[in-house]
Write a protein that holds these residues in place. Structure first.
Motif, PDB file in Angstrom:
ATOM      1  N   TYR A   4      44.879  -8.288  49.631  1.00  0.00           N
ATOM      2  CA  TYR A   4      44.946  -8.018  51.055  1.00  0.00           C
ATOM      3  C   TYR A   4      44.371  -9.210  51.817  1.00  0.00           C
ATOM      4  O   TYR A   4      43.537  -9.961  51.285  1.00  0.00           O
ATOM      5  CB  TYR A   4      44.148  -6.759  51.400  1.00  0.00           C
ATOM      6  N   PRO A   5      44.795  -9.445  53.060  1.00  0.00           N
ATOM      7  CA  PRO A   5      44.219 -10.545  53.848  1.00  0.00           C
ATOM      8  C   PRO A   5      42.699 -10.432  53.909  1.00  0.00           C
ATOM      9  O   PRO A   5      42.157  -9.341  54.076  1.00  0.00           O
ATOM     10  CB  PRO A   5      44.854 -10.354  55.226  1.00  0.00           C
ATOM     11  N   SER A   6      42.017 -11.554  53.740  1.00  0.00           N
ATOM     12  CA  SER A   6      40.561 -11.547  53.692  1.00  0.00           C
ATOM     13  C   SER A   6      40.034 -12.796  54.374  1.00  0.00           C
ATOM     14  O   SER A   6      40.791 -13.552  55.004  1.00  0.00           O
ATOM     15  CB  SER A   6      40.084 -11.514  52.239  1.00  0.00           C
ATOM     16  N   ASP A   7      38.731 -13.026  54.234  1.00  0.00           N
ATOM     17  CA  ASP A   7      38.131 -14.239  54.776  1.00  0.00           C
ATOM     18  C   ASP A   7      38.678 -15.486  54.107  1.00  0.00           C
ATOM     19  O   ASP A   7      38.497 -16.602  54.608  1.00  0.00           O
ATOM     20  CB  ASP A   7      36.604 -14.195  54.592  1.00  0.00           C
ATOM     21  N   PHE A   8      39.339 -15.318  52.972  1.00  0.00           N
ATOM     22  CA  PHE A   8      39.885 -16.462  52.241  1.00  0.00           C
ATOM     23  C   PHE A   8      41.359 -16.676  52.539  1.00  0.00           C
ATOM     24  O   PHE A   8      42.038 -17.427  51.846  1.00  0.00           O
ATOM     25  CB  PHE A   8      39.676 -16.249  50.737  1.00  0.00           C
ATOM     26  N   GLY A   9      41.872 -15.982  53.564  1.00  0.00           N
ATOM     27  CA  GLY A   9      43.258 -16.158  53.975  1.00  0.00           C
ATOM     28  C   GLY A   9      44.202 -15.281  53.175  1.00  0.00           C
ATOM     29  O   GLY A   9      43.801 -14.419  52.401  1.00  0.00           O
ATOM     30  N   SER A  10      45.480 -15.500  53.376  1.00  0.00           N
ATOM     31  CA  SER A  10      46.505 -14.742  52.657  1.00  0.00           C
ATOM     32  C   SER A  10      47.092 -15.597  51.539  1.00  0.00           C
ATOM     33  O   SER A  10      46.718 -16.753  51.362  1.00  0.00           O
ATOM     34  CB  SER A  10      47.605 -14.304  53.627  1.00  0.00           C
ATOM     35  N   GLY A  11      48.028 -15.023  50.793  1.00  0.00           N
ATOM     36  CA  GLY A  11      48.657 -15.763  49.703  1.00  0.00           C
ATOM     37  C   GLY A  11      47.823 -15.834  48.452  1.00  0.00           C
ATOM     38  O   GLY A  11      48.105 -16.643  47.562  1.00  0.00           O
ATOM     39  N   VAL A  12      46.783 -15.007  48.333  1.00  0.00           N
ATOM     40  CA  VAL A  12      45.955 -14.955  47.124  1.00  0.00           C
ATOM     41  C   VAL A  12      46.556 -13.914  46.181  1.00  0.00           C
ATOM     42  O   VAL A  12      46.812 -12.784  46.569  1.00  0.00           O
ATOM     43  CB  VAL A  12      44.498 -14.594  47.456  1.00  0.00           C
ATOM     44  N   CYS A  13      46.767 -14.314  44.947  1.00  0.00           N
ATOM     45  CA  CYS A  13      47.437 -13.427  43.993  1.00  0.00           C
ATOM     46  C   CYS A  13      46.733 -13.462  42.643  1.00  0.00           C
ATOM     47  O   CYS A  13      46.369 -14.540  42.150  1.00  0.00           O
ATOM     48  CB  CYS A  13      48.896 -13.849  43.814  1.00  0.00           C
ATOM     49  N   GLY A  14      46.513 -12.286  42.060  1.00  0.00           N
ATOM     50  CA  GLY A  14      45.955 -12.201  40.716  1.00  0.00           C
ATOM     51  C   GLY A  14      47.075 -12.179  39.689  1.00  0.00           C
ATOM     52  O   GLY A  14      48.115 -11.556  39.896  1.00  0.00           O
ATOM     53  N   VAL A  15      46.857 -12.869  38.564  1.00  0.00           N
ATOM     54  CA  VAL A  15      47.858 -12.959  37.496  1.00  0.00           C
ATOM     55  C   VAL A  15      47.201 -12.562  36.183  1.00  0.00           C
ATOM     56  O   VAL A  15      46.158 -13.109  35.804  1.00  0.00           O
ATOM     57  CB  VAL A  15      48.440 -14.383  37.374  1.00  0.00           C
ATOM     58  N   GLY A  16      47.797 -11.583  35.486  1.00  0.00           N
ATOM     59  CA  GLY A  16      47.309 -11.169  34.185  1.00  0.00           C
ATOM     60  C   GLY A  16      48.304 -11.520  33.098  1.00  0.00           C
ATOM     61  O   GLY A  16      49.528 -11.486  33.314  1.00  0.00           O
ATOM     62  N   PHE A  17      47.787 -11.837  31.900  1.00  0.00           N
ATOM     63  CA  PHE A  17      48.635 -12.367  30.830  1.00  0.00           C
ATOM     64  C   PHE A  17      48.570 -11.500  29.575  1.00  0.00           C
ATOM     65  O   PHE A  17      47.692 -10.648  29.416  1.00  0.00           O
ATOM     66  CB  PHE A  17      48.217 -13.794  30.497  1.00  0.00           C
ATOM     67  N   GLU A  18      49.502 -11.763  28.690  1.00  0.00           N
ATOM     68  CA  GLU A  18      49.591 -11.010  27.446  1.00  0.00           C
ATOM     69  C   GLU A  18      48.367 -11.217  26.572  1.00  0.00           C
ATOM     70  O   GLU A  18      47.968 -10.322  25.821  1.00  0.00           O
ATOM     71  CB  GLU A  18      50.861 -11.408  26.689  1.00  0.00           C
ATOM     72  N   CYS A  77      53.704  -9.569  49.194  1.00  0.00           N
ATOM     73  CA  CYS A  77      52.624 -10.164  49.984  1.00  0.00           C
ATOM     74  C   CYS A  77      52.126  -9.129  50.984  1.00  0.00           C
ATOM     75  O   CYS A  77      52.915  -8.402  51.595  1.00  0.00           O
ATOM     76  CB  CYS A  77      53.131 -11.411  50.695  1.00  0.00           C
ATOM     77  N   GLN A  78      50.808  -9.047  51.168  1.00  0.00           N
ATOM     78  CA  GLN A  78      50.219  -8.059  52.065  1.00  0.00           C
ATOM     79  C   GLN A  78      49.939  -8.628  53.456  1.00  0.00           C
ATOM     80  O   GLN A  78      49.376  -7.942  54.307  1.00  0.00           O
ATOM     81  CB  GLN A  78      48.914  -7.525  51.468  1.00  0.00           C
ATOM     82  N   ASP A  79      50.354  -9.862  53.697  1.00  0.00           N
ATOM     83  CA  ASP A  79      50.169 -10.469  55.012  1.00  0.00           C
ATOM     84  C   ASP A  79      51.021  -9.745  56.054  1.00  0.00           C
ATOM     85  O   ASP A  79      52.151  -9.318  55.781  1.00  0.00           O
ATOM     86  CB  ASP A  79      50.555 -11.954  54.958  1.00  0.00           C
TER      87      ASP A  79
END
Length: 830
Positions: A755-769, A705-707
């Protein structure tokens, strides 16, 4: 505000096959006949090209837009060939449809390129489709497919998506390298170019053109003459007062082009006359028939119009200009692996076919890597109604020239080319201070620099052209003014045992200042290690130079003038030669190939004076080589080797937001957390905690987490076991707890906290097979989550890396890399 996502960049190189792109007329323009065309005036034609399993398209209007990708199914197979759908002579509407055939045998017909293009799926072919041709009649759309596998299927013909296909020529055991289909009067003619060792003939099949029944093709005969594989065809219609004639051009590995004249007349011809292999076909007169056949009332005779000799290597594609012979002489474009395009016309004085223009690009060092050497052209076609030339280099670059055929000799002006990786992309890294540019690494043995220009995101550099497949890279330059690494520096790893360090040359800084919003504010920009770099012959290390052009003697110049364009963007030749970064040092220590890299560069956002540490891992089958090495890049030294943590390959590494904790995992499914001491003297970095069986299958990705508050304690892991786990690590108690386990229906291959942004923290991108991309939003205590966004038009193969652009607030920008060769950048709003 509802969640949304817009694509800023979606790019991959064109596949290195002869039929990997098509040019389509605008839907509002009128176009005529099948066979390629009589008069056609287009307001803006469209380029459609295949990049692995993706289909990209963009208008050929000279405005240099970014390609857009069509939605494709998950795990789409590599597209082996594309072709536009011709129109029978009885039809006059615009032909903006095309066919895409894939390596797994799947065949799709795209009816248009509207906002929601529809694709009709046909029954899959029995083998990889190597060539395809299509013709639309009043009753059906005929699709012919060929393969080079000697399975006895001949040419497979489809007339309806729901009906089983038919085969012709199966008794000949054809290995088909090229196909074309056209109409002449009331007859449909299908030609197949063969790739047989001792029989490089053109087989001719015919069928009556009817409006109420499915055409049935029969073998009319064959045309001999080529001495090697027949690779390509192109056809065009021309008319005279006595008969209807059509020119068919065929190109071959024998470097020659043959023009065949198909003529219909009222005179009765023998139903089947054919010249066989034991006849010296080149000794026959030009007007002497090579083949005669009759279909209903059409009496067709085939003669040899001309033999064109000009290329020095295999002829890869042919294309007749769509402009009518009434407007200008019939014009033929040919491409070859000799790195040239030739434009052929009939001379007025002698009536002989001659090349009137030569266009080509050296593309870099002769005999060098594909990343900086053109090697040859795989395909070339006319675009914009004959006012442009589009050509595809072997390395996937798509070159575009505007063509002025009204002057003699014709004038060709280069436009910005389309570039991208032509092999799976393996890693991404943003410039760490401001996200000025994105670096990508690929198995095409290149590292590429992407930046946001006035024309959108474009490739502005090729810092490294290597001799090994690249596996990883990481940007580390924060600026010496901050007490760290020199600005604009990166470390790369490949299928070799060493790490290589590169610094940006002065030419790159000038280019960024010219074409992007980047403003030089650091002293490092004024004191670059070199003005530019060059790659010595047979060398792997870029050398710095003063910009006077080292090794120019080993470089060919461009006949087509591709050294510049009106947009100021670097040409393909410049990208492969002039935008290299000098290699400033090597880091030795690994005993096997490097597979993963990570750095503490993100900690500069919290502490600009933080010393940068780079961590690396390599392939391993035992505990000895499973150690993780920590590097002081500026000091050119290994700080420490972290041992006793893993027993096999470490597939993923991640530093905490302040760089004090390193997480590692991989094949042994063990999650290790290490405390990191950046000092080189008496380094105290050590293992803090090891959790066995963190997942049930190999762990592919880790991200902290980047917070600011949680940056050292909360991390996330993704695995082949189809789960994502959120962990909280307590450094003081040396304990770790699982906050939640998120289950998905497929393997998770890449993760990245934003990174922390206007949309807050805890945002995570997930990529799949499968290539899917999702954005999840974790709750404040990280114990629950919501899927905030499912990104459309993601990848069509495994996502290898996700990376968020370091920005202070505002919108989120996510970059992704996949095994489908694509680099994609998305603007995300949540």
């Amino acid at each position: 505000m509802p969640s949304s996502c817009s694509t800023l960049l979606s790019i991959a190189a064109c596949n290195s096959q002869p039929q990997s792109f098509v040019t389509l007329p605008s839907s509002s323009s009128s176009s005529s006949s099948s066979s390629a065309s009589s008069s056609s005036t287009t307001s803006c034609s469209t380029l459609v090209y295949a990049g692995h399993g993706n289909v990209f398209h963009l208008p050929l209007n000279g405005s240099n837009p970014s390609p857009q990708s069509l939605s494709q199914p998950e795990n789409a197979s590599k597209i082996s060939c594309l072709c536009s759908v011709k129109l029978a002579s009885s039809l006059s509407s615009a032909a903006d449809s095309f066919v895409a055939a894939s390596a797994d045998g799947s065949i799709k017909l795209y009816s248009s390129l509207s906002e929601s293009p529809t694709a009709q799926s046909y029954p899959a072919a029995a083998a990889t489709v190597t060539c395809v041709a299509a013709l639309r009649t009043k009753s059906s759309t005929i699709i012919a497919c060929g393969t080079t596998q000697p399975d006895g299927n001949g040419v497979t013909i489809y007339t309806n998506p729901t009906d089983a296909p038919t085969n012709v020529g199966q008794d000949k055991n054809l290995m088909v390298e090229a196909l074309d289909v056209f109409t002449i009067k009331d007859t449909i003619v299908l030609v197949a170019g063969c790739a047989l060792a001792r029989s490089n003939q053109i087989y001719v099949f015919s069928a009556p053109l009817t409006t109420d029944s499915t055409p049935v093709f029969t073998l009319a005969g064959s045309l001999s003459g080529h001495q090697d594989w027949v690779r390509c065809f192109s056809s065009t219609a021309s008319f005279n007062s006595n008969s209807t004639s059509l020119l068919l051009a065929s190109g071959s590995h024998d470097h020659k082009i043959r023009l065949w004249n198909f003529q219909t007349s009222k005179d009765k011809v023998d139903s089947h006359i054919e010249v066989y292999e034991d006849v010296d076909v080149d000794a026959l007169l030009e007007d002497q028939a090579r083949l005669c056949f009759t279909v209903n009332e059409d009496n067709i005779k085939v003669t040899l119009e001309a033999l064109l000799i000009g290329h020095e290597e295999s002829v890869t594609s042919l294309s007749f200009s769509p402009k009518s012979a009434v407007e200008e002489p019939i014009t033929l474009l040919s491409s070859s692996m000799d790195r040239t395009l030739l434009v052929w016309q009939v001379t007025e004085s002698s009536g002989v076919w001659m090349p009137v223009a030569r266009v080509g690009s050296a593309g870099g060092i002769v005999g060098g890597s594909v990343g900086n050497s053109l090697l040859g052209f795989c395909c070339a076609k006319w675009g914009q109604g004959g006012e442009q030339i589009v050509a595809q280099g072997y390395g996937g670059s798509v070159h575009i020239w505007s063509a002025d055929m009204s002057v003699q000799p014709p004038l060709f002006t280069p436009l910005p080319c389309i570039t991208g990786h032509f092999a799976p992309t393996t890693d991404l890294s943003w410039e760490p201070t401001r996200g000025t540019y994105l670096l990508s690494a690929s198995k095409d043995q290149t590292a590429r620099l992407w930046a946001n220009t006035d024309e959108g995101w474009r490739e502005l550099g090729r810092p490294q052209v290597h001799g090994y497949d690249m596996t990883s890279l990481v940007c580390v330059g924060g600026g010496r003014a901050r007490g760290g690494e020199v600005l604009h520096r990166f470390v790369s790893g490949a299928d070799e045992k060493i790490l290589r360090v590169f610094d940006a040359p002065g030419a790159t800084i000038k280019l960024l200042s010219q074409l992007t919003s980047y403003q030089s504010v650091d002293e490092d920009d004024k004191e670059r290690p070199a003005e530019r770099a060059f790659l010595p012959s047979l060398g792997l290390s870029n050398k710095g130079g003063d910009g006077t052009g080292e090794e120019k003697g080993n470089e060919e110049m461009d006949d087509g003038g591709t050294d510049g364009n009106s947009f100021g963007l670097p040409s393909e030749r410049d990208l492969g030669v002039e935008t290299l970064w000098p290699e400033v040092r090597k880091l030795y220590g690994h005993d096997t190939e490097v597979i993963a890299l990570a750095s503490t560069a993100q900690s500069l956002r919290r502490d600009p004076m933080k010393k940068i540490v780079v961590a690396s891992s390599c392939k391993s089958r035992d505990a000895k080589n499973a150690g993780i090495k920590l590097w002081n890049v500026e000091g050119n030294s290994c700080i420490k080797t972290l041992e006793d943590g893993h027993k096999s390959s470490v597939a993923c590494l991640a530093f905490s937001s302040d760089g004090s904790i390193l997480a590692s995992s991989g094949k042994d499914r063990r999650l290790c957390l290490w405390s990191i001491d950046p000092s080189t003297e008496s380094n105290s970095s050590k293992l803090q905690l090891a959790l066995d069986g963190a997942h049930k299958r190999i762990v592919w990705s880790l991200s902290f987490c980047q917070d600011t508050d949680e940056g050292n304690s909360v991390l996330i892991s993704g695995s082949r076991d189809m789960t994502v786990k959120v962990w909280r690590f307590d450094p003081s108690a040396k304990s770790i707890s699982n906050l939640q386990t998120i289950k998905f229906g497929e393997s998770v291959t890449s993760l990245s906290f934003a990174y922390p942004s206007d949309f807050g923290s805890g945002v995570c991108g997930v990529g799949f097979e499968s290539g899917k991309l999702k954005i999840i939003k974790l709750s404040e205590d990280y114990s629950s989550h919501d899927v905030a966004l499912e990104i459309e038009n993601g990848h069509v193969a495994t996502v290898k890396k996700l990376a968020w652009r370091p920005m202070d607030g505002g919108e989120l920008t996510l970059a992704s890399a996949g095994l489908d060769h694509a680099v994609k950048i998305f603007s995300v709003k949540l």
